[in-house]
Design a protein around this motif. Sequence first.
Motif, PDB file in Angstrom:
ATOM      1  N   VAL A 155     -14.721  19.076 -56.294  1.00  0.00           N
ATOM      2  CA  VAL A 155     -13.630  18.260 -55.791  1.00  0.00           C
ATOM      3  C   VAL A 155     -14.167  17.056 -55.045  1.00  0.00           C
ATOM      4  CG1 VAL A 155     -11.753  18.196 -54.118  1.00  0.00           C
ATOM      5  CG2 VAL A 155     -11.899  20.079 -55.734  1.00  0.00           C
ATOM      6  N   ALA A 156     -15.135  17.274 -54.185  1.00  0.00           N
ATOM      7  CA  ALA A 156     -15.737  16.178 -53.427  1.00  0.00           C
ATOM      8  C   ALA A 156     -16.363  15.166 -54.360  1.00  0.00           C
ATOM      9  CB  ALA A 156     -16.763  16.727 -52.454  1.00  0.00           C
ATOM     10  N   PHE A 157     -16.987  15.640 -55.398  1.00  0.00           N
ATOM     11  CA  PHE A 157     -17.625  14.735 -56.353  1.00  0.00           C
ATOM     12  C   PHE A 157     -16.580  13.862 -57.056  1.00  0.00           C
ATOM     13  CE2 PHE A 157     -19.128  13.770 -60.618  1.00  0.00           C
ATOM     14  CZ  PHE A 157     -20.323  13.123 -60.324  1.00  0.00           C
ATOM     15  N   ALA A 158     -15.469  14.507 -57.479  1.00  0.00           N
ATOM     16  CA  ALA A 158     -14.428  13.747 -58.173  1.00  0.00           C
ATOM     17  C   ALA A 158     -13.796  12.712 -57.257  1.00  0.00           C
ATOM     18  CB  ALA A 158     -13.360  14.699 -58.715  1.00  0.00           C
ATOM     19  N   SER A 159     -13.513  13.050 -56.009  1.00  0.00           N
ATOM     20  CA  SER A 159     -12.922  12.114 -55.067  1.00  0.00           C
ATOM     21  C   SER A 159     -13.850  10.938 -54.808  1.00  0.00           C
ATOM     22  CB  SER A 159     -12.603  12.832 -53.753  1.00  0.00           C
ATOM     23  OG  SER A 159     -11.644  13.846 -53.978  1.00  0.00           O
ATOM     24  N   THR A 160     -15.152  11.188 -54.755  1.00  0.00           N
ATOM     25  CA  THR A 160     -16.126  10.116 -54.525  1.00  0.00           C
ATOM     26  C   THR A 160     -16.107   9.126 -55.684  1.00  0.00           C
ATOM     27  OG1 THR A 160     -17.508  11.609 -53.267  1.00  0.00           O
ATOM     28  CG2 THR A 160     -18.551   9.608 -54.111  1.00  0.00           C
ATOM     29  N   GLU A 161     -16.010   9.658 -56.914  1.00  0.00           N
ATOM     30  CA  GLU A 161     -15.977   8.780 -58.088  1.00  0.00           C
ATOM     31  C   GLU A 161     -14.737   7.873 -58.052  1.00  0.00           C
ATOM     32  OE1 GLU A 161     -15.413   9.082 -62.931  1.00  0.00           O
ATOM     33  OE2 GLU A 161     -15.601  10.892 -61.715  1.00  0.00           O
ATOM     34  N   GLU A 162     -13.579   8.453 -57.720  1.00  0.00           N
ATOM     35  CA  GLU A 162     -12.349   7.667 -57.662  1.00  0.00           C
ATOM     36  C   GLU A 162     -12.410   6.633 -56.549  1.00  0.00           C
ATOM     37  OE1 GLU A 162      -9.232  11.069 -59.316  1.00  0.00           O
ATOM     38  OE2 GLU A 162      -9.599  10.877 -57.181  1.00  0.00           O
ATOM     39  N   ALA A 163     -12.970   7.049 -55.391  1.00  0.00           N
ATOM     40  CA  ALA A 163     -13.057   6.132 -54.254  1.00  0.00           C
ATOM     41  C   ALA A 163     -13.934   4.932 -54.586  1.00  0.00           C
ATOM     42  CB  ALA A 163     -13.587   6.870 -53.032  1.00  0.00           C
ATOM     43  N   ILE A 164     -15.079   5.217 -55.235  1.00  0.00           N
ATOM     44  CA  ILE A 164     -15.981   4.114 -55.603  1.00  0.00           C
ATOM     45  C   ILE A 164     -15.285   3.156 -56.571  1.00  0.00           C
ATOM     46  CG2 ILE A 164     -18.112   3.571 -56.846  1.00  0.00           C
ATOM     47  CD1 ILE A 164     -19.280   6.181 -55.674  1.00  0.00           C
ATOM     48  N   ALA A 165     -14.531   3.713 -57.524  1.00  0.00           N
ATOM     49  CA  ALA A 165     -13.826   2.883 -58.502  1.00  0.00           C
ATOM     50  C   ALA A 165     -12.769   2.006 -57.824  1.00  0.00           C
ATOM     51  CB  ALA A 165     -13.183   3.776 -59.557  1.00  0.00           C
ATOM     52  N   PHE A 225     -10.382  -8.584 -55.098  1.00  0.00           N
ATOM     53  CA  PHE A 225      -9.241  -9.253 -54.471  1.00  0.00           C
ATOM     54  C   PHE A 225      -9.687 -10.568 -53.844  1.00  0.00           C
ATOM     55  CE2 PHE A 225      -6.966  -4.940 -53.531  1.00  0.00           C
ATOM     56  CZ  PHE A 225      -6.816  -4.756 -54.894  1.00  0.00           C
ATOM     57  N   LYS A 226      -8.806 -11.548 -53.868  1.00  0.00           N
ATOM     58  CA  LYS A 226      -9.147 -12.855 -53.309  1.00  0.00           C
ATOM     59  C   LYS A 226      -8.996 -12.898 -51.793  1.00  0.00           C
ATOM     60  CE  LYS A 226      -8.081 -15.491 -57.479  1.00  0.00           C
ATOM     61  NZ  LYS A 226      -7.298 -16.590 -58.073  1.00  0.00           N
ATOM     62  N   ASN A 227      -8.276 -11.946 -51.239  1.00  0.00           N
ATOM     63  CA  ASN A 227      -8.124 -11.895 -49.780  1.00  0.00           C
ATOM     64  C   ASN A 227      -8.760 -10.605 -49.259  1.00  0.00           C
ATOM     65  OD1 ASN A 227      -6.095 -10.487 -51.137  1.00  0.00           O
ATOM     66  ND2 ASN A 227      -4.627 -10.685 -49.453  1.00  0.00           N
ATOM     67  N   GLN A 228     -10.062 -10.649 -49.043  1.00  0.00           N
ATOM     68  CA  GLN A 228     -10.807  -9.467 -48.605  1.00  0.00           C
ATOM     69  C   GLN A 228     -10.480  -9.042 -47.176  1.00  0.00           C
ATOM     70  OE1 GLN A 228     -12.987  -7.461 -50.411  1.00  0.00           O
ATOM     71  NE2 GLN A 228     -12.053  -8.590 -52.106  1.00  0.00           N
ATOM     72  N   ASN A 229      -9.918  -9.955 -46.412  1.00  0.00           N
ATOM     73  CA  ASN A 229      -9.610  -9.639 -45.006  1.00  0.00           C
ATOM     74  C   ASN A 229      -8.216  -9.049 -44.839  1.00  0.00           C
ATOM     75  OD1 ASN A 229      -8.293 -11.937 -45.723  1.00  0.00           O
ATOM     76  ND2 ASN A 229      -8.730 -13.081 -43.851  1.00  0.00           N
ATOM     77  N   ASN A 230      -7.663  -8.465 -45.917  1.00  0.00           N
ATOM     78  CA  ASN A 230      -6.327  -7.865 -45.861  1.00  0.00           C
ATOM     79  C   ASN A 230      -6.318  -6.734 -44.836  1.00  0.00           C
ATOM     80  OD1 ASN A 230      -4.058  -6.081 -46.576  1.00  0.00           O
ATOM     81  ND2 ASN A 230      -3.762  -7.505 -48.268  1.00  0.00           N
ATOM     82  N   SER A 231      -5.477  -6.870 -43.821  1.00  0.00           N
ATOM     83  CA  SER A 231      -5.472  -5.904 -42.713  1.00  0.00           C
ATOM     84  C   SER A 231      -5.002  -4.531 -43.153  1.00  0.00           C
ATOM     85  CB  SER A 231      -4.599  -6.430 -41.570  1.00  0.00           C
ATOM     86  OG  SER A 231      -3.274  -6.635 -42.018  1.00  0.00           O
ATOM     87  N   LEU A 232      -4.039  -4.472 -44.112  1.00  0.00           N
ATOM     88  CA  LEU A 232      -3.515  -3.179 -44.531  1.00  0.00           C
ATOM     89  C   LEU A 232      -4.554  -2.350 -45.288  1.00  0.00           C
ATOM     90  CD1 LEU A 232       0.089  -4.168 -45.699  1.00  0.00           C
ATOM     91  CD2 LEU A 232      -0.556  -2.911 -43.646  1.00  0.00           C
ATOM     92  N   LEU A 233      -5.478  -3.001 -45.972  1.00  0.00           N
ATOM     93  CA  LEU A 233      -6.497  -2.291 -46.738  1.00  0.00           C
ATOM     94  C   LEU A 233      -7.829  -2.205 -45.998  1.00  0.00           C
ATOM     95  CD1 LEU A 233      -5.825  -3.625 -50.358  1.00  0.00           C
ATOM     96  CD2 LEU A 233      -4.806  -1.701 -49.151  1.00  0.00           C
ATOM     97  N   ALA A 234      -7.798  -2.469 -44.702  1.00  0.00           N
ATOM     98  CA  ALA A 234      -9.033  -2.378 -43.902  1.00  0.00           C
ATOM     99  C   ALA A 234      -9.563  -0.952 -43.842  1.00  0.00           C
ATOM    100  CB  ALA A 234      -8.770  -2.901 -42.486  1.00  0.00           C
ATOM    101  N   SER A 235      -8.671   0.014 -44.079  1.00  0.00           N
ATOM    102  CA  SER A 235      -9.093   1.427 -44.019  1.00  0.00           C
ATOM    103  C   SER A 235      -9.871   1.848 -45.264  1.00  0.00           C
ATOM    104  CB  SER A 235      -7.864   2.321 -43.854  1.00  0.00           C
ATOM    105  OG  SER A 235      -6.947   2.120 -44.928  1.00  0.00           O
ATOM    106  N   TRP A 236      -9.861   1.031 -46.304  1.00  0.00           N
ATOM    107  CA  TRP A 236     -10.590   1.357 -47.529  1.00  0.00           C
ATOM    108  C   TRP A 236     -12.079   1.039 -47.326  1.00  0.00           C
ATOM    109  CZ3 TRP A 236      -7.907   0.217 -52.839  1.00  0.00           C
ATOM    110  CH2 TRP A 236      -6.621   0.766 -52.853  1.00  0.00           C
ATOM    111  N   THR A 237     -12.831   2.021 -46.845  1.00  0.00           N
ATOM    112  CA  THR A 237     -14.271   1.850 -46.607  1.00  0.00           C
ATOM    113  C   THR A 237     -15.024   3.047 -47.189  1.00  0.00           C
ATOM    114  OG1 THR A 237     -14.177   2.976 -44.448  1.00  0.00           O
ATOM    115  CG2 THR A 237     -13.834   0.582 -44.470  1.00  0.00           C
ATOM    116  N   PRO A 238     -16.281   2.878 -47.553  1.00  0.00           N
ATOM    117  CA  PRO A 238     -17.064   3.994 -48.125  1.00  0.00           C
ATOM    118  C   PRO A 238     -17.250   5.146 -47.140  1.00  0.00           C
ATOM    119  CG  PRO A 238     -18.100   1.885 -48.577  1.00  0.00           C
ATOM    120  CD  PRO A 238     -17.021   1.614 -47.609  1.00  0.00           C
ATOM    121  N   SER A 239     -17.226   4.857 -45.853  1.00  0.00           N
ATOM    122  CA  SER A 239     -17.514   5.879 -44.846  1.00  0.00           C
ATOM    123  C   SER A 239     -16.305   6.739 -44.493  1.00  0.00           C
ATOM    124  CB  SER A 239     -18.038   5.208 -43.571  1.00  0.00           C
ATOM    125  OG  SER A 239     -17.084   4.293 -43.066  1.00  0.00           O
ATOM    126  N   SER A 240     -15.136   6.385 -44.991  1.00  0.00           N
ATOM    127  CA  SER A 240     -13.937   7.144 -44.638  1.00  0.00           C
ATOM    128  C   SER A 240     -13.487   7.996 -45.818  1.00  0.00           C
ATOM    129  CB  SER A 240     -12.818   6.198 -44.204  1.00  0.00           C
ATOM    130  OG  SER A 240     -12.527   5.269 -45.228  1.00  0.00           O
TER     131      SER A 240
END
Length: 874
Positions: free
Chosen positions: A23-33, A41-56
């Motif tokens: 399960v962890a492996f599958a979630s990691t693959e989806e997260a990376i994708a 995205f052209k607006n990388q500083n989007n505040s709503l998507l700030a939570s999308w990070t590899p460490s979370s």
Amino acid sequence: MMMVSSKTFSSLQFFTLFYLFTVAFASTEEAIALLKWKATFKNQNNSLLASWTPSSDACKDWYGVKCFNGRVNTLNIKNSSVIGTLYAFPFSSLSFLEHLDLSKNNFSGTIPPDISNLTNLVYLDLNINQISGTIPPQIGSLAKLKILRISVNHLNGSIPEEIGYLRSLTKLSLGRNILSGSIPSSLGNLNNLSLLLLYENQLSGSIPQEIGYLRSLSVIDLSSNSLNGSIPSSLGNLSNLSELGLYSNQLSGSIPVEIGYLRSLNVLHLSNNSFNGSIPASLGNLNNLSFLLLYENQLFGSIPQEIGYLRSLSNLHLSNNSLNGSIPSSLGNLSNLSELGLYSNQLSGSIPVEIGYLRSLNVLHLGNNQLSGSIPEEIGYLRSLNVLHLGNNSLNGSIPTSFGNLRNQKKMILNDNNLIGEIPSFVCNLTSLEVLYMPRNNLKGKVPQCLGNISGLKVMTMSHNNLSREIPSSISNLTSLQILDLGRNNLEGAIPQCFGNISSLQVFDMQNNKLSGSLPTNFSIGSALMSLNLHGNELEGGIPRSLANCKKLQVLDLGDNHLNDTFPVWLGTLTELRVLRLTSNKLHGPIRSSGAEIMFPDLRIMDLSYNAFSKDLPTSLFQHLKGMRTIDQTIKVPSYEGGGAYEDSIVVVSKRLKLEVVRILSLYTVIDLSNNKFEGHIPSVLGDLIALRVLNMSHNGLKGHIPPPLGRLSVVESLDISFNQLSGEIPQQLASLTSLEFLNLSHNYLQGCIPQGPQFRTFESNSYEGNDGLRGFPVSKGCGNDPVSETNYTVSALEGQERNSEFFNDFWKAALMGYGSGLCIGLSIIYFLIATGNLRWLARTIEELEHKIIMRRRKKQRGQRNYRRRNNRF
């Protein structure tokens, strides 16, 4: 036993750890994708998507992401201000995705065919983006899809047949795109479909019969397309249908009787089509109907009495058809009706008193019919009424006293009737009134002083009546007033000075009254005034310089008064001024340029006729008229408040006819300088004003030649420069004016040959009379410069010589034969002319004969030369 239990526990522990690892492996693959997609995205500083990070944790911490059994199940980033495309979306990695909502963002580009990899997708919402291109047919592979929404984008091409494979689909929304082609009949396979929205596209063809087999349908909206043909009768099978919207198409034929079987129908909107025939009485069966909208069709016949049985009806609009007969009294049963629109039909008879029972009515619009009789008193008891429109009928009698009860009234429109009597003072009790529109009646008496108490009044129009006495100064208390039109009455006295202080006033029309005194002099800075029409009064004095404060002024008509002033060159700073009409006053002196770089830049009608302007025409004035230098078909008429309650109209003299023109600014471009005392030459720069349709400089003292650049006025329809002192020849360039319908060059000193061209051959001799030196069609038989005459003479030069010889032989024979009898008569006539001293006739006869002999000799010589040239050439 203990060992078995221990082994069993170890096995369970192993499988649990293995499951968690996978399960962890599958979630990691989806997260990376997903992170790779986010990186595009052209607006990388989007505040709503700030939570999308590899460490979370994607399943727990990421905005808009939800998981089931550790796999991404839902992706909802609706209204997240994302700017991107779908090209890098991980379609193949998110195979467990069931819910995808990307609506209300700024996604562009096309929908990739890889969307077919989302085989578990149940919900897809791409509404309100910038997606373009076609709908990929691969979307038909999403067998589990129940909801598909791609409205308000830029999709083009046709709706793919493959959408008909989506047997689970319950809602299909593709509205407000650029889709074309026909509606695929395969949609008839969508047995579970309850919502079908294809509005505001470019779909054509007929409505498929198969739509009528979708028994689950509750809403159909196919409006604002180019659909044609008739409504299929199969739609009568849709027993669950609550809304049917087919308006703004090209549908025709009659309204099917089967529509009356749709007992669940709440909204029936068929307006703006070409439906004909009568309104089916079966519509009276639709007990749940709230909105019946059939306006702007070609329906005829009477309004069925059965419409009065629809007790749930709140909006009934049958306007802009050809309905006749009377208004059925049964409409008085519609106790929930809030809007009744029957205007622009051929309804006759009286207004039924039962209309007064509609106590929920907010809007009553019966205008533009043939209704007669008096206005029922009962209408005055409709306390909820906001809009009353009875204009353009044949109603008579006085305004009912009960109208004083309409305290919620916002619009009262009673124009174009035969109403009589004075304007009742109880109208002043209508404290909520915003529009009071009563032009073209037979109302008389004075304008009530108390009207100044209706503080919210925005539009007051009472033109074309017999109102008299003075304008009440209390009207200047109406600080919200935007349109004041009291034109074409018998109002007297002075214009109250306080009108210049109403900063909200856009239209001030008092034309064709008997007003005297001077113009208001206190037009304030920031004034909203756009149209000032005081034409046809008895106003005196000068043109107030405070008009320069009215920066939005577009129409100024002060014509036909007694104004005594010089040319108001300072009005040239008004950059939006389009009409300047000062005709028939006592204006005088030269027209001087202000020297400013901007001077009348948007002017399209300039009428200075019938004044005493003098000296030369200033070239600099015409150089600044930029609005006349381009033929602009996109010119818009001024837009005023009041729902079209006022349209500018002025009188334009074109082709010797006085025309009252409405919507003037989009139709005419006019310069009229006639009947003044102008001198000097016609400026050549007039030829640059290529948008001119009417040019009149007649009855002046203009000298010199007609400028050849006038031949560039390609759309000019009327050209009048008669009664001047112009000399020289008519420029050949004028023959290219193919739009010219009226030409008057009479009473000048023009000479030479009249140019020949398609339009010039349509003008009669009165266009040239008073110019003794002009020759050619239509004033004489031929002209030396006439190419037709010259060609004929060249070809038959020798024949012409023979005819001349024969003519002179016959002439002398006739002279000798009549000599004996005519000599006495001739001598008697000459004796009479000498005795009376009237030799002008004899001199003119000799002069004409000499002219003919000279012209004949010239043609003979030219014919001989051309004949010799041809012989030499061969």
